[in-house]
Design a protein around this motif. Sequence first.
Motif, PDB file in Angstrom:
ATOM      1  N   LEU A 156       0.679  -1.104   0.025  1.00 22.78           N
ATOM      2  CA  LEU A 156      -0.062   0.136   0.079  1.00 22.78           C
ATOM      3  C   LEU A 156       0.957   1.368   0.058  1.00 22.78           C
ATOM      4  O   LEU A 156       2.045   1.374   0.520  1.00 22.78           O
ATOM      5  CB  LEU A 156      -0.853  -0.060   1.242  1.00 22.78           C
ATOM      6  CG  LEU A 156      -1.909  -1.083   1.077  1.00 22.78           C
ATOM      7  CD1 LEU A 156      -1.679  -2.237   1.868  1.00 22.78           C
ATOM      8  CD2 LEU A 156      -3.191  -0.448   1.351  1.00 22.78           C
ATOM      9  N   ALA A 162       0.521   4.086   1.619  1.00 19.29           N
ATOM     10  CA  ALA A 162       0.493   4.765   3.005  1.00 19.29           C
ATOM     11  C   ALA A 162       0.626   3.864   4.107  1.00 19.29           C
ATOM     12  O   ALA A 162      -0.154   2.936   3.912  1.00 19.29           O
ATOM     13  CB  ALA A 162      -0.561   5.710   3.006  1.00 19.29           C
ATOM     14  N   ALA A 199      -2.778   3.164   5.692  1.00 14.92           N
ATOM     15  CA  ALA A 199      -3.669   2.407   4.857  1.00 14.92           C
ATOM     16  C   ALA A 199      -3.258   0.905   5.243  1.00 14.92           C
ATOM     17  O   ALA A 199      -3.987  -0.014   5.077  1.00 14.92           O
ATOM     18  CB  ALA A 199      -3.629   2.574   3.514  1.00 14.92           C
ATOM     19  N   ARG A 255      -7.763  11.558  -9.515  1.00 14.06           N
ATOM     20  CA  ARG A 255      -7.938  10.733  -8.375  1.00 14.06           C
ATOM     21  C   ARG A 255      -7.622   9.185  -9.280  1.00 14.06           C
ATOM     22  O   ARG A 255      -8.659   8.185  -8.991  1.00 14.06           O
ATOM     23  CB  ARG A 255      -9.333  10.767  -7.886  1.00 14.06           C
ATOM     24  CG  ARG A 255      -9.418  12.013  -6.836  1.00 14.06           C
ATOM     25  CD  ARG A 255     -10.980  12.249  -6.966  1.00 14.06           C
ATOM     26  NE  ARG A 255     -11.112  13.441  -5.958  1.00 14.06           N
ATOM     27  CZ  ARG A 255     -10.478  14.715  -6.268  1.00 14.06           C
ATOM     28  NH1 ARG A 255     -10.071  14.885  -7.076  1.00 14.06           N
ATOM     29  NH2 ARG A 255     -10.713  15.522  -5.383  1.00 14.06           N
ATOM     30  N   ASP A 303      -5.018   7.046  -8.458  1.00 13.89           N
ATOM     31  CA  ASP A 303      -4.608   6.391  -7.818  1.00 13.89           C
ATOM     32  C   ASP A 303      -5.488   4.997  -7.752  1.00 13.89           C
ATOM     33  O   ASP A 303      -7.014   5.157  -7.534  1.00 13.89           O
ATOM     34  CB  ASP A 303      -4.464   6.831  -6.546  1.00 13.89           C
ATOM     35  CG  ASP A 303      -3.976   5.709  -5.552  1.00 13.89           C
ATOM     36  OD1 ASP A 303      -4.697   5.188  -4.883  1.00 13.89           O
ATOM     37  OD2 ASP A 303      -2.668   5.714  -5.331  1.00 13.89           O
ATOM     38  N   PHE A 313      -6.112   2.850  -5.514  1.00 16.34           N
ATOM     39  CA  PHE A 313      -6.788   2.621  -4.299  1.00 16.34           C
ATOM     40  C   PHE A 313      -8.092   3.368  -4.029  1.00 16.34           C
ATOM     41  O   PHE A 313      -8.947   3.371  -3.559  1.00 16.34           O
ATOM     42  CB  PHE A 313      -5.736   2.644  -3.249  1.00 16.34           C
ATOM     43  CG  PHE A 313      -4.741   1.805  -3.203  1.00 16.34           C
ATOM     44  CD1 PHE A 313      -4.981   0.449  -2.837  1.00 16.34           C
ATOM     45  CD2 PHE A 313      -3.554   1.984  -3.578  1.00 16.34           C
ATOM     46  CE1 PHE A 313      -3.806  -0.583  -2.747  1.00 16.34           C
ATOM     47  CE2 PHE A 313      -2.562   1.109  -3.701  1.00 16.34           C
ATOM     48  CZ  PHE A 313      -2.844  -0.440  -3.286  1.00 16.34           C
ATOM     49  N   ARG A 314      -7.764   4.780  -4.300  1.00 18.27           N
ATOM     50  CA  ARG A 314      -8.780   5.837  -4.408  1.00 18.27           C
ATOM     51  C   ARG A 314      -9.847   5.640  -5.285  1.00 18.27           C
ATOM     52  O   ARG A 314     -11.364   5.527  -5.294  1.00 18.27           O
ATOM     53  CB  ARG A 314      -8.203   7.253  -4.749  1.00 18.27           C
ATOM     54  CG  ARG A 314      -9.203   8.308  -4.517  1.00 18.27           C
ATOM     55  CD  ARG A 314      -8.240   9.587  -4.434  1.00 18.27           C
ATOM     56  NE  ARG A 314      -7.382   9.706  -3.398  1.00 18.27           N
ATOM     57  CZ  ARG A 314      -7.873   9.936  -2.183  1.00 18.27           C
ATOM     58  NH1 ARG A 314      -9.253  10.370  -1.832  1.00 18.27           N
ATOM     59  NH2 ARG A 314      -7.088  10.185  -1.191  1.00 18.27           N
ATOM     60  N   LEU A 316      -5.544   7.371   2.777  1.00 17.10           N
ATOM     61  CA  LEU A 316      -4.717   8.068   1.933  1.00 17.10           C
ATOM     62  C   LEU A 316      -4.551   9.460   1.892  1.00 17.10           C
ATOM     63  O   LEU A 316      -3.295  10.037   1.402  1.00 17.10           O
ATOM     64  CB  LEU A 316      -5.242   7.437   0.296  1.00 17.10           C
ATOM     65  CG  LEU A 316      -5.305   5.932   0.312  1.00 17.10           C
ATOM     66  CD1 LEU A 316      -6.412   5.515  -0.968  1.00 17.10           C
ATOM     67  CD2 LEU A 316      -3.918   5.305   0.022  1.00 17.10           C
ATOM     68  N   LYS A 317      -5.512  10.107   2.307  1.00 14.40           N
ATOM     69  CA  LYS A 317      -5.785  11.668   2.247  1.00 14.40           C
ATOM     70  C   LYS A 317      -4.597  11.969   3.235  1.00 14.40           C
ATOM     71  O   LYS A 317      -3.914  12.903   3.045  1.00 14.40           O
ATOM     72  CB  LYS A 317      -6.908  12.033   2.436  1.00 14.40           C
ATOM     73  CG  LYS A 317      -7.090  13.595   2.442  1.00 14.40           C
ATOM     74  CD  LYS A 317      -8.597  13.980   2.615  1.00 14.40           C
ATOM     75  CE  LYS A 317      -9.378  13.533   1.543  1.00 14.40           C
ATOM     76  NZ  LYS A 317     -10.861  14.364   1.532  1.00 14.40           N
ATOM     77  N   SER A 334      -1.983  10.710   4.095  1.00 18.13           N
ATOM     78  CA  SER A 334      -0.724  10.518   3.786  1.00 18.13           C
ATOM     79  C   SER A 334      -0.206  11.364   2.626  1.00 18.13           C
ATOM     80  O   SER A 334       0.884  11.337   2.412  1.00 18.13           O
ATOM     81  CB  SER A 334      -0.411   8.920   3.325  1.00 18.13           C
ATOM     82  OG  SER A 334      -0.998   8.913   2.053  1.00 18.13           O
ATOM     83  N   ARG A 382      -1.857  11.550  -0.414  1.00 14.90           N
ATOM     84  CA  ARG A 382      -2.277  10.977  -1.673  1.00 14.90           C
ATOM     85  C   ARG A 382      -3.570  11.253  -1.952  1.00 14.90           C
ATOM     86  O   ARG A 382      -4.459  10.958  -1.254  1.00 14.90           O
ATOM     87  CB  ARG A 382      -1.768   9.453  -1.842  1.00 14.90           C
ATOM     88  CG  ARG A 382      -0.649   9.074  -1.544  1.00 14.90           C
ATOM     89  CD  ARG A 382      -0.579   7.307  -1.654  1.00 14.90           C
ATOM     90  NE  ARG A 382      -1.001   7.040  -3.071  1.00 14.90           N
ATOM     91  CZ  ARG A 382       0.016   6.654  -3.797  1.00 14.90           C
ATOM     92  NH1 ARG A 382       1.304   6.881  -3.775  1.00 14.90           N
ATOM     93  NH2 ARG A 382      -0.405   6.377  -5.052  1.00 14.90           N
TER      94      ARG A 382
END
Length: 267
Positions: free
Chosen positions: A67, A69, A72, A184, A186, A188-189, A261-262, A264, A266
């Motif tokens: 991951l 972050a 996460a 966005r 990414d 994961f997002r 994520l935010k 971190s 990202r």
Amino acid sequence: MRDLLNDLEAGKMLSDPDPVRRAQALARTPLPKRFYKAVSVEPLDDGFAVKLDGRPVRTPGKALLTLPAEAAARLVAAEFDAQTETIDPVKMPVLRLVNTAIDGVSADPQAVLEDIVRFASSDLLCYRADGPQGLVERQNDRWDPVLDWARSALGARFNLAEGVIHVEQPRETIAVLGAHLAQRADPFRLAALHVMTTLTGSALLALGVEAGALAPQEGWSAAHVDEDWQIEHWGQDAEAVARRTQRERDFMACVTLLGALKDSGRH
């Protein structure tokens, strides 16, 4: 792509996207024994890995579970650590989401982005009841602020309709949403936003919660205005309650991952 994401999110790839049927299917299959004692998170050059007794976890697709972050990764680690004598995938929504991101979304993030945009083109919030008046007012009260946010924050204006007859959305609106989602990209997002969208039937609710325009519980409640109206007047059954509870847990897992994520950095 949507079929693939459903399979991956269900864990099959877990078997069925419906949480109740999935739980019933898993109940018929003996759960694997917990085979590890210690769960840890360790930094790598390209992120953070979750390890069980020092050995890295891999996805159903055999990819290394890494991951971007630390926060996460610790969410996944906490789910592994919470397992007792057996490992129950139904109780590990963040892990399922991460597997989806790595095995599915990362292979073609553009296809996932476009699928979210397709949801927005027929978004739940754009289809209003023509009665009874109490339901109409409740929809207006819960949904109009989200549409106002989309217009002011994103520059996206949506057309509304009564009933289920399809209403075409302006090309400019769809383009704006595509550009917003492109920021966005990414995996994961995108995976979290896609699951939130499919669970609610509304890309606008998913994006509004992600942006902090409304609280997670407000977003979840807004997605169930019609259902709650029916419950108030006709009651509900135990299976429906169980299904909604599990779907809400999956929705909140997405919110939690987005927050990690935010935090971190990202976005």
